[in-house]
Design a protein around this motif. Structure first.
Motif, PDB file in Angstrom:
ATOM      1  N   ALA A  50     -47.825  29.852  -2.934  1.00 17.42           N
ATOM      2  CA  ALA A  50     -47.457  28.909  -1.882  1.00 17.42           C
ATOM      3  C   ALA A  50     -46.070  29.197  -1.321  1.00 17.42           C
ATOM      4  O   ALA A  50     -45.757  28.825  -0.192  1.00 17.42           O
ATOM      5  N   PRO A  93     -45.918  31.205   2.348  1.00 21.97           N
ATOM      6  CA  PRO A  93     -46.155  30.375   3.533  1.00 21.97           C
ATOM      7  C   PRO A  93     -45.114  29.270   3.711  1.00 21.97           C
ATOM      8  O   PRO A  93     -44.739  28.959   4.845  1.00 21.97           O
ATOM      9  N   LEU A  94     -44.644  28.675   2.615  1.00 22.49           N
ATOM     10  CA  LEU A  94     -43.697  27.562   2.744  1.00 22.49           C
ATOM     11  C   LEU A  94     -42.339  28.046   3.236  1.00 22.49           C
ATOM     12  O   LEU A  94     -41.795  27.531   4.217  1.00 22.49           O
ATOM     13  N   THR A 103     -42.707  29.445   6.786  1.00 19.52           N
ATOM     14  CA  THR A 103     -42.731  28.421   7.822  1.00 19.52           C
ATOM     15  C   THR A 103     -41.340  27.835   8.043  1.00 19.52           C
ATOM     16  O   THR A 103     -40.935  27.571   9.184  1.00 19.52           O
ATOM     17  N   ARG A 116     -46.039  21.808   6.312  1.00 19.94           N
ATOM     18  CA  ARG A 116     -46.949  22.753   5.680  1.00 19.94           C
ATOM     19  C   ARG A 116     -47.346  22.303   4.282  1.00 19.94           C
ATOM     20  O   ARG A 116     -48.497  22.372   3.884  1.00 19.94           O
ATOM     21  N   GLY A 117     -46.364  21.854   3.516  1.00 23.64           N
ATOM     22  CA  GLY A 117     -46.628  21.541   2.110  1.00 23.64           C
ATOM     23  C   GLY A 117     -47.009  20.103   1.864  1.00 23.64           C
ATOM     24  O   GLY A 117     -47.412  19.750   0.763  1.00 23.64           O
ATOM     25  N   LYS A 118     -46.873  19.246   2.882  1.00 20.29           N
ATOM     26  CA  LYS A 118     -47.203  17.824   2.760  1.00 20.29           C
ATOM     27  C   LYS A 118     -46.458  17.172   1.591  1.00 20.29           C
ATOM     28  O   LYS A 118     -46.983  16.289   0.924  1.00 20.29           O
ATOM     29  N   ARG A 153     -39.737  28.060  11.719  1.00 22.12           N
ATOM     30  CA  ARG A 153     -39.336  26.902  12.526  1.00 22.12           C
ATOM     31  C   ARG A 153     -37.831  26.962  12.821  1.00 22.12           C
ATOM     32  O   ARG A 153     -37.389  26.627  13.914  1.00 22.12           O
TER      33      ARG A 153
END
Lengths: 257, 224
Positions: free
Chosen positions: B82, B85-86, B89, B122-124, B93
């Motif tokens: 994870a 992607p985290l 992102t 992304r990770g909520k 951004r």
């Protein structure tokens, strides 16, 4: 006829290819592509594989028939990888939809719907509605047991709580040993699989904390971690060997301690 | 100190050095409550970033966002699990909000806010769940306060880095409810979150690259 294509994103190459095989069988004219495994081909997902597969589906030489792509992803970080790929390339977004759907059922439902020439939205809906195909409740009614419902993920069970309905071992020929878990994560997937395989090889009843030692899921549900004392028992011929083998695995920390 | 594209490159190089030094520490933290690959993953990711940065013939980078975008795409490609992607992102951004030759005090806040927003969307994850967010959220708050008080851009970064460090340490007693560590439930308490720690390292590198540019150098040991 122009079809929506499917992209299957899995941590496992074989899982993705298996699901693709099923989907293709039912939808021979639909492009079903896999982006599975990490960059080295191991378990994991790779942004590059996902991006390459999407680009090939949408813009590649064979892309003439693809009007859009529905993506199915298997586990958390596969979803993150797909979301990242879509965020990175603004041009993909309008033509690609990530389904929130069970991997296998979703792939089959999406493929069969795409085969009929449905549009992107309809194929997505088919994937996302696939969970209903499993039915509102299991066909086989679960046997009532006295055990309480687990409140959290399996790993949060308290130490020593028994799960499953394995019959306790009784009799003069039962061998019992207690061993301490050494590795921090205890019986997580890999060690649980090692224990289950070893237990099954003896062909006799073997229990760990009262659960069937040949069941990976039940072993994992024990939620044991370093410091947990596990009671291993076996009955019958070679019960001594079975208990000693499992105790050795646990005490050896599964090579992780 | 102007926070320009050269600062951004120094930031990335220092992060790579810092992550390489902390590889074992991050892995050990992750081994306690995760799957034990965070140090390895981050080190591999930032090595790849440096390789991209040094690639001959790359288009000239003039904006801070150019460097951050390169970090984002490389981490997304090279870091498994994870974290790729985290962090990818977060940097992406931040890159989108820093498409300029240099960032001022308000620009630092905007950059950090964008990173936090990327991670949370992304990770909520929310604060208190023992994740990167627990380092990044106080960093944004501290940066905002510092910028509002008229601090220099480098000082805004310093405030963010200090708050991220404290925020990361504050994850120690937390019980994880997101990510791999959440499988451990109550047993995740007592360990610092590896993602929060790596976030603190990244922001410390941003601060050091701004406050102490002269000490920058290939493989040079900087005091922690």
């Amino acid at each position: 006829m122009r079809h929506v294509g499917l992209l299957l994103v899995s941590h496992s190459v074989r899982l993705a290819e298996g699901a693709a095989e099923l989907a293709r069988e039912m939808a021979p004219e639909v492009a079903v592509v896999c982006a599975a495994g990490d960059v080295d081909g191991g378990l994991g997902t790779s942004l590059d594989r996902v991006t390459d597969a999407l680009t090939a589906l949408l813009d590649g030489e064979d892309a003439a028939g693809v009007t859009g792509v529905v993506v199915l992803a298997d586990l958390g970080s596969a979803v993150l990888t797909v979301e990242s790929a879509l965020e990175l390339d603004d041009e993909l977004g309008p033509r690609v939809r990530l389904a929130s759907a069970p991997f296998v059922e979703g792939a089959v439902a999406a493929a069969t719907t795409a085969q009929q020439g449905a549009d992107l939205r309809t194929v997505l809906d088919a994937a996302q509605g696939a969970a209903d195909s499993i039915g509102p409740r299991p066909v086989v009614e679960p046997v009532e047991t006295e055990r309480e419902e687990s409140e959290g993920p399996a790993g949060t069970r308290v130490e020593g709580e028994t799960v499953g309905a394995a019959e306790p071992l009784r009799g003069d020929d039962v061998v019992v040993a207690r061993v301490e878990v050494r590795n921090p994560l205890g019986l997580h997937a890999r060690p649980a699989a090692l224990v289950a395989k070893a237990a099954a090889s003896f062909g006799i009843p073997v229990r760990v904390q009262g659960v069937d030692a040949t069941s990976v899921l039940q072993l994992m549900a024990l939620g044991s971690t370093a410091g947990t004392i596990l009671e291993i028992s076996a009955r019958g011929e070679r019960a001594n060997d079975a208990v000693a083998t499992l105790a050795g695995l646990v005490e050896g920390g599964f090579g992780e301690a | 100190m102007v926070l320009d594209v050269e600062w951004a490159e120094r930031w990335v190089r220092r992060t790579a050095e810092s992550v390489a030094r902390a590889k074992d520490e991050l892995t050990e933290l992750d081994r306690q409550i995760g799957d034990g690959d965070h140090g390895e993953n981050m080190d591999r990711g930032f090595r790849a970033v440096i390789a991209k940065l040094d690639e001959p013939g790359a288009p000239e980078r003039t904006e801070v966002g150019d460097v951050l975008k390169l970090v984002a795409t490389t981490l997304m490609s090279k870091v498994g699990g994870a974290a790729g992607p985290l962090y990818g992102t977060a940097f992406l951004r931040a890159a989108k909000r820093s498409a300029r030759t240099d960032v001022d005090r308000a620009g630092v806040v905007v950059l950090l806010e964008a990173a936090l927003e990327g991670v949370t969307s992304r990770g909520k994850a929310e604060p208190g769940e023992k994740t990167m967010v627990d380092a990044l959220t106080p960093a944004v708050e501290a940066a905002t306060a510092a910028a509002d008080g008229g601090a220099e851009p480098a000082e805004v970064l310093a405030a963010a880095a200090d708050a991220a460090d404290a925020g990361s340490r504050a994850t120690i007693p937390m019980v994880a409810t997101k990510g791999r560590a959440s499988y451990l439930g109550e047993r995740s308490a007592g360990h610092e979150d590896p993602g929060a720690r790596s976030t603190a390292l990244i922001l410390a590198a941003a601060r050091d690259a701004a406050l102490d540019p002269a000490a920058d150098g290939a493989g040079e040991e900087a005091p922690r």
